[in-house]
Scaffold this motif. Structure first.
Motif, PDB file in Angstrom:
ATOM      1  N   ALA A 277       0.844  -1.194   0.000  1.00 38.30           N
ATOM      2  CA  ALA A 277       0.000   0.000   0.000  1.00 38.30           C
ATOM      3  C   ALA A 277       0.877   1.241   0.000  1.00 38.30           C
ATOM      4  O   ALA A 277       1.964   1.246   0.560  1.00 38.30           O
ATOM      5  CB  ALA A 277      -0.905  -0.004   1.228  1.00 38.30           C
ATOM      6  N   SER A 278       0.409   2.302  -0.646  1.00 35.46           N
ATOM      7  CA  SER A 278       1.134   3.568  -0.601  1.00 35.46           C
ATOM      8  C   SER A 278       0.442   4.477   0.402  1.00 35.46           C
ATOM      9  O   SER A 278      -0.768   4.423   0.580  1.00 35.46           O
ATOM     10  CB  SER A 278       1.167   4.223  -1.984  1.00 35.46           C
ATOM     11  N   LEU A 279       1.224   5.299   1.082  1.00 38.08           N
ATOM     12  CA  LEU A 279       0.698   6.207   2.080  1.00 38.08           C
ATOM     13  C   LEU A 279      -0.059   7.330   1.385  1.00 38.08           C
ATOM     14  O   LEU A 279       0.478   7.989   0.502  1.00 38.08           O
ATOM     15  CB  LEU A 279       1.834   6.775   2.926  1.00 38.08           C
ATOM     16  N   GLN A 280      -1.312   7.524   1.761  1.00 38.59           N
ATOM     17  CA  GLN A 280      -2.143   8.559   1.158  1.00 38.59           C
ATOM     18  C   GLN A 280      -2.764   9.406   2.248  1.00 38.59           C
ATOM     19  O   GLN A 280      -2.977   8.942   3.371  1.00 38.59           O
ATOM     20  CB  GLN A 280      -3.259   7.934   0.307  1.00 38.59           C
ATOM     21  N   GLN A 281      -3.092  10.606   1.899  1.00 30.08           N
ATOM     22  CA  GLN A 281      -3.775  11.488   2.829  1.00 30.08           C
ATOM     23  C   GLN A 281      -5.271  11.462   2.546  1.00 30.08           C
ATOM     24  O   GLN A 281      -5.700  11.184   1.430  1.00 30.08           O
ATOM     25  CB  GLN A 281      -3.274  12.918   2.673  1.00 30.08           C
ATOM     26  N   VAL A 282      -6.041  11.762   3.566  1.00 26.44           N
ATOM     27  CA  VAL A 282      -7.473  11.982   3.378  1.00 26.44           C
ATOM     28  C   VAL A 282      -7.633  13.456   3.044  1.00 26.44           C
ATOM     29  O   VAL A 282      -7.086  14.319   3.728  1.00 26.44           O
ATOM     30  CB  VAL A 282      -8.269  11.617   4.653  1.00 26.44           C
ATOM     31  N   ARG A 283      -8.368  13.750   1.990  1.00 26.51           N
ATOM     32  CA  ARG A 283      -8.545  15.130   1.556  1.00 26.51           C
ATOM     33  C   ARG A 283      -9.892  15.657   2.040  1.00 26.51           C
ATOM     34  O   ARG A 283     -10.896  14.988   1.904  1.00 26.51           O
ATOM     35  CB  ARG A 283      -8.472  15.214   0.041  1.00 26.51           C
ATOM     36  N   PHE A 284      -9.884  16.866   2.603  1.00 21.83           N
ATOM     37  CA  PHE A 284     -11.109  17.502   3.059  1.00 21.83           C
ATOM     38  C   PHE A 284     -11.358  18.734   2.202  1.00 21.83           C
ATOM     39  O   PHE A 284     -10.501  19.602   2.079  1.00 21.83           O
ATOM     40  CB  PHE A 284     -11.012  17.905   4.530  1.00 21.83           C
TER      41      PHE A 284
ATOM     42  N   THR B 283      -3.605   9.513  -8.156  1.00 23.36           N
ATOM     43  CA  THR B 283      -3.619   8.422  -7.193  1.00 23.36           C
ATOM     44  C   THR B 283      -4.913   8.525  -6.379  1.00 23.36           C
ATOM     45  O   THR B 283      -5.230   9.601  -5.871  1.00 23.36           O
ATOM     46  CB  THR B 283      -2.413   8.528  -6.234  1.00 23.36           C
ATOM     47  N   PRO B 284      -5.669   7.438  -6.260  1.00 22.68           N
ATOM     48  CA  PRO B 284      -6.921   7.505  -5.498  1.00 22.68           C
ATOM     49  C   PRO B 284      -6.683   7.858  -4.031  1.00 22.68           C
ATOM     50  O   PRO B 284      -5.795   7.314  -3.385  1.00 22.68           O
ATOM     51  CB  PRO B 284      -7.493   6.087  -5.616  1.00 22.68           C
ATOM     52  N   SER B 285      -7.455   8.824  -3.551  1.00 25.71           N
ATOM     53  CA  SER B 285      -7.422   9.235  -2.150  1.00 25.71           C
ATOM     54  C   SER B 285      -8.838   9.336  -1.640  1.00 25.71           C
ATOM     55  O   SER B 285      -9.761   9.685  -2.386  1.00 25.71           O
ATOM     56  CB  SER B 285      -6.756  10.615  -2.005  1.00 25.71           C
ATOM     57  N   LEU B 286      -9.027   9.045  -0.361  1.00 24.38           N
ATOM     58  CA  LEU B 286     -10.327   9.215   0.274  1.00 24.38           C
ATOM     59  C   LEU B 286     -10.545  10.717   0.465  1.00 24.38           C
ATOM     60  O   LEU B 286      -9.666  11.425   0.939  1.00 24.38           O
ATOM     61  CB  LEU B 286     -10.373   8.497   1.619  1.00 24.38           C
ATOM     62  N   ALA B 287     -11.725  11.195   0.069  1.00 21.23           N
ATOM     63  CA  ALA B 287     -12.038  12.616   0.190  1.00 21.23           C
ATOM     64  C   ALA B 287     -13.332  12.774   0.982  1.00 21.23           C
ATOM     65  O   ALA B 287     -14.221  11.921   0.930  1.00 21.23           O
ATOM     66  CB  ALA B 287     -12.172  13.235  -1.184  1.00 21.23           C
ATOM     67  N   ILE B 288     -13.414  13.867   1.718  1.00 16.52           N
ATOM     68  CA  ILE B 288     -14.574  14.174   2.564  1.00 16.52           C
ATOM     69  C   ILE B 288     -14.997  15.597   2.268  1.00 16.52           C
ATOM     70  O   ILE B 288     -14.154  16.485   2.103  1.00 16.52           O
ATOM     71  CB  ILE B 288     -14.229  14.031   4.060  1.00 16.52           C
ATOM     72  N   GLN B 289     -16.314  15.805   2.211  1.00 18.34           N
ATOM     73  CA  GLN B 289     -16.842  17.163   2.077  1.00 18.34           C
ATOM     74  C   GLN B 289     -18.140  17.263   2.864  1.00 18.34           C
ATOM     75  O   GLN B 289     -18.792  16.242   3.103  1.00 18.34           O
ATOM     76  CB  GLN B 289     -17.100  17.516   0.617  1.00 18.34           C
TER      77      GLN B 289
ATOM     78  N   ILE C 267     -14.115   9.097  -3.559  1.00 16.64           N
ATOM     79  CA  ILE C 267     -12.732   8.840  -3.972  1.00 16.64           C
ATOM     80  C   ILE C 267     -12.287   9.942  -4.928  1.00 16.64           C
ATOM     81  O   ILE C 267     -12.923  10.192  -5.945  1.00 16.64           O
ATOM     82  CB  ILE C 267     -12.594   7.458  -4.650  1.00 16.64           C
ATOM     83  N   ASP C 268     -11.187  10.599  -4.594  1.00 13.50           N
ATOM     84  CA  ASP C 268     -10.622  11.676  -5.413  1.00 13.50           C
ATOM     85  C   ASP C 268      -9.389  11.132  -6.131  1.00 13.50           C
ATOM     86  O   ASP C 268      -8.437  10.695  -5.497  1.00 13.50           O
ATOM     87  CB  ASP C 268     -10.248  12.850  -4.504  1.00 13.50           C
TER      88      ASP C 268
ATOM     89  N   ALA D 258     -22.026  20.749  -4.901  1.00 10.13           N
ATOM     90  CA  ALA D 258     -23.456  20.443  -4.781  1.00 10.13           C
ATOM     91  C   ALA D 258     -23.763  19.108  -5.447  1.00 10.13           C
ATOM     92  O   ALA D 258     -23.198  18.787  -6.495  1.00 10.13           O
ATOM     93  CB  ALA D 258     -24.272  21.558  -5.421  1.00 10.13           C
ATOM     94  N   SER D 259     -24.609  18.333  -4.845  1.00 11.17           N
ATOM     95  CA  SER D 259     -25.047  17.023  -5.370  1.00 11.17           C
ATOM     96  C   SER D 259     -23.893  16.057  -5.577  1.00 11.17           C
ATOM     97  O   SER D 259     -23.917  15.236  -6.494  1.00 11.17           O
ATOM     98  CB  SER D 259     -25.827  17.189  -6.677  1.00 11.17           C
ATOM     99  N   GLN D 260     -22.870  16.143  -4.749  1.00  5.44           N
ATOM    100  CA  GLN D 260     -21.725  15.222  -4.850  1.00  5.44           C
ATOM    101  C   GLN D 260     -22.184  13.799  -4.552  1.00  5.44           C
ATOM    102  O   GLN D 260     -22.747  13.545  -3.497  1.00  5.44           O
ATOM    103  CB  GLN D 260     -20.657  15.640  -3.835  1.00  5.44           C
ATOM    104  N   PRO D 261     -21.973  12.864  -5.476  1.00  8.51           N
ATOM    105  CA  PRO D 261     -22.313  11.474  -5.157  1.00  8.51           C
ATOM    106  C   PRO D 261     -21.282  10.896  -4.185  1.00  8.51           C
ATOM    107  O   PRO D 261     -20.127  11.301  -4.190  1.00  8.51           O
ATOM    108  CB  PRO D 261     -22.258  10.770  -6.512  1.00  8.51           C
ATOM    109  N   GLY D 262     -21.714   9.974  -3.381  1.00  8.72           N
ATOM    110  CA  GLY D 262     -20.814   9.343  -2.430  1.00  8.72           C
ATOM    111  C   GLY D 262     -21.592   8.752  -1.283  1.00  8.72           C
ATOM    112  O   GLY D 262     -22.819   8.685  -1.293  1.00  8.72           O
TER     113      GLY D 262
END
Length: 135
Positions: A89-96, A127-133, A121-122, A102-106
């Motif tokens: 696994a590669s070290l990734q950050q969670v993006r906020f 590189t795929p990163s977990l994203a939160i909004q 997923i961003d 608006a209307s972001q699927p997830g």
């Protein structure tokens, strides 16, 4: 032994109440609301064009395809245990993203602050990163 009535077709123009179990060996289409207080077994497809309320739990052996939102009071989960992919696994950050789209699927989850957040997923960096909004 009591004979069970069998029908080729049933049209209900008002409400239908079933005190025990309902078994459908073909397809079932509901134009308005479906509320089952007991059990319902469908061997074919279930199509609800209005709302469907499930008081306890919904167990599926396959997929749920919702044209709108699928809500759960507690959680939506998977019973299968995930497997780690081959390789490291590669070290990734969670993006906020504070502003959000608006209307972001997830996947919408409630935060400890009581607000709703969308997880997605961003892959904008390649590189795929977990994203939160915020929702």
């Amino acid at each position: 032994m009591i004979a069970v009535p069998t029908f080729d077709s049933v049209l209900v123009t008002g409400n239908q109440t079933i005190q025990q179990d309902l078994h459908v060996n073909g397809n079932e289409t509901v134009q308005q609301h479906l509320n089952v207080n007991g059990s319902e077994t469908i061997q074919g497809d279930l199509q609800v064009n209005g709302n469907q309320t499930i008081g306890n739990s919904l167990s599926l052996g396959s997929d749920v395809d919702a044209g709108g939102s699928l809500w759960s009071t507690y959680r939506v989960g998977s019973s299968n245990q995930p497997l780690l992919p081959g390789g490291g696994a590669s070290l990734q950050q969670v993006r906020f993203y504070a502003a959000g789209a608006a209307s972001q699927p997830g996947l919408m989850l409630k935060g400890t602050d009581g607000l709703d957040y969308i997880l997605f997923i961003d892959v904008s960096s390649g590189t795929p990163s977990l994203a939160i909004q915020p929702a």
